[in-house]
Structure formats: C-alpha cells, structure tokens
Design a protein around this motif. Sequence first.
Motif, short mmCIF file in Angstrom:
data_model
loop_
_atom_site.label_atom_id
_atom_site.label_comp_id
_atom_site.label_asym_id
_atom_site.label_seq_id
_atom_site.Cartn_x
_atom_site.Cartn_y
_atom_site.Cartn_z
N ARG A 106 0.84 -1.20 0.00
CA ARG A 106 0.00 0.00 0.00
C ARG A 106 0.87 1.25 0.00
N THR A 107 0.31 2.32 -0.53
CA THR A 107 0.93 3.64 -0.45
C THR A 107 -0.07 4.57 0.23
N ILE A 108 0.35 5.15 1.35
CA ILE A 108 -0.54 6.00 2.14
C ILE A 108 -0.05 7.44 2.08
N ALA A 113 -1.84 17.83 8.45
CA ALA A 113 -2.94 18.18 9.35
C ALA A 113 -3.74 16.96 9.79
N SER A 114 -3.68 15.87 9.02
CA SER A 114 -4.44 14.66 9.37
C SER A 114 -3.67 13.75 10.31
N VAL A 115 -2.39 14.03 10.54
CA VAL A 115 -1.56 13.18 11.40
C VAL A 115 -1.84 13.50 12.86
N ASP A 116 -2.30 12.51 13.61
CA ASP A 116 -2.57 12.71 15.03
C ASP A 116 -1.30 12.56 15.86
N THR A 117 -0.55 11.51 15.61
CA THR A 117 0.70 11.32 16.34
C THR A 117 1.54 10.27 15.63
N VAL A 126 2.18 5.53 12.54
CA VAL A 126 1.59 6.87 12.46
C VAL A 126 0.09 6.71 12.60
N LEU A 127 -0.51 7.52 13.46
CA LEU A 127 -1.96 7.50 13.67
C LEU A 127 -2.55 8.71 12.96
N ALA A 128 -3.50 8.44 12.07
CA ALA A 128 -4.11 9.51 11.29
C ALA A 128 -5.52 9.11 10.89
N GLY A 129 -6.46 10.03 11.04
CA GLY A 129 -7.83 9.78 10.62
C GLY A 129 -8.47 8.59 11.30
N GLY A 130 -8.10 8.30 12.53
CA GLY A 130 -8.67 7.18 13.26
C GLY A 130 -8.09 5.83 12.90
#
Length: 227
Positions: A106-108, A113-117, A126-130
């Motif tokens: 996969r390529t993400i 701004a969407s990166v939570d932590t 990386v946690l982003a968008g839940g």
Amino acid sequence: MTSPDDPAPAPQPDGEPDGEPDGGPDGGPTPYADRVYRSPGGIVGGVLLLGLGGWLGIDAILRGEGRTPWLALAGLLFAVPVVIAFTVRPAVYAGADRLLVRNPFRTITLPWASVDTLRASYTSEVLAGGATYQLWAVPVSLRQRKRAARQQNRAAASPTTLGRTPGPGATADRRAQADQTMDDLRELAESNAGRDGAQGEPEVRWAFEVIAPTLAGAVLLVIMLLI
C-alpha cells in the motif's frame, strides 16, 4: 536501521528552508526536497536475496528438465515481487505538505494536518484519521536502543567520575536511529500542520503493480504443483 537519503534542512514555520529567504518563481515559499527514509539493511538483504534467487532460478530454467523450468519460472514470478515489496519498496517521504508512506502493498498519503501522532514502540506507527499505519521503512531495533541507553549512561556518569565538565561532543545524540527518525517526523508534523497545502484526509492506494505479479506467480505455481 534507517537513514534519510538526501536530507533537507528542517522547514521554518513559514515553510521556507534555512538560508532561502526569497520566494520561489511564483512568489510563494521556496519548495524543498522531500526527506526520504529507508532501511539500508533491508535493501541490502533484498538485493542479496534477489541475486541468489535469480541465479538459482535462471540456472533451473536453463538446465532443468521436465517441469523444473516451469516451476522455477513460476517461483521467480511469485518470489521476486514479494522480496521487492518487503525489502526494496518500503520508504517514507516527508515533504512540506504531507507524509507519504510506501509500504509493501500500500501507499498512504497523509497530509500533515491529518496526522494525530507518530510513535515507535516495537514498530514505528503513524496515527491519522482514526487509523494506524505502520512505517515499514523505519524498523525498530531493540538492540540498538539498549546500546544507545548504555552509551547515554556512560556519558552521564563519565563527567562525575572524572571530575570534569562534558565537552562539546558529550551532548551528541545517542538515541536509536528509529527514535531519531520519529522525532524528526513529529517536528515536521507540528511545524507544517497549519500550512494550506497540508490540509486534507488520508488517502490509501493499493500497490497493484506488486500485487498483480505476485498473485499471477502464486496461481501459476499452484497449477504447476497440481499437474
């Protein structure tokens, strides 16, 4: 161990790199090259596996008898994309507006701004968008962490034991490479999240250029084994 390829200077709050006060040709902030993080050990291991597999496979195709050449061909068609996917392909691209994570299948694309932590425990994530995405290109080495901790302890004890103040080199960063990389990415996320170009939602794309030949090789290999 992970190392950045062609690291660029850390961006300033306005998106301009150090030493580039003037804007680009269109009057906007001067762009800078993405920071690229890969695993040198993974790439070296992948190249060695590809070389060994290619040598054995081609030899079987040229000299084998009966079904052997076809089995070797099917095995290569299946194994080569898998080896490339897990060793050579993984990379992390950190730009001014987004974090692009290239994993085996996969390529993400993650706008800052969407990166939570970002975190590194037993794996780099990386946690982003839940959702949680692993960074295959930033492997965590517990041995390297232990070695870095021992070096820090020795550096902390040395000035007291010898009765002198630490020199300039004593404050060098002795963290594990994965921890340094994650700190760099956190700094980029914090400094660039407010940019106009860093807004948006995570995007995930499947790497069909890897998946398709892998499935074709697997199907052909199963057929040859059943015949």
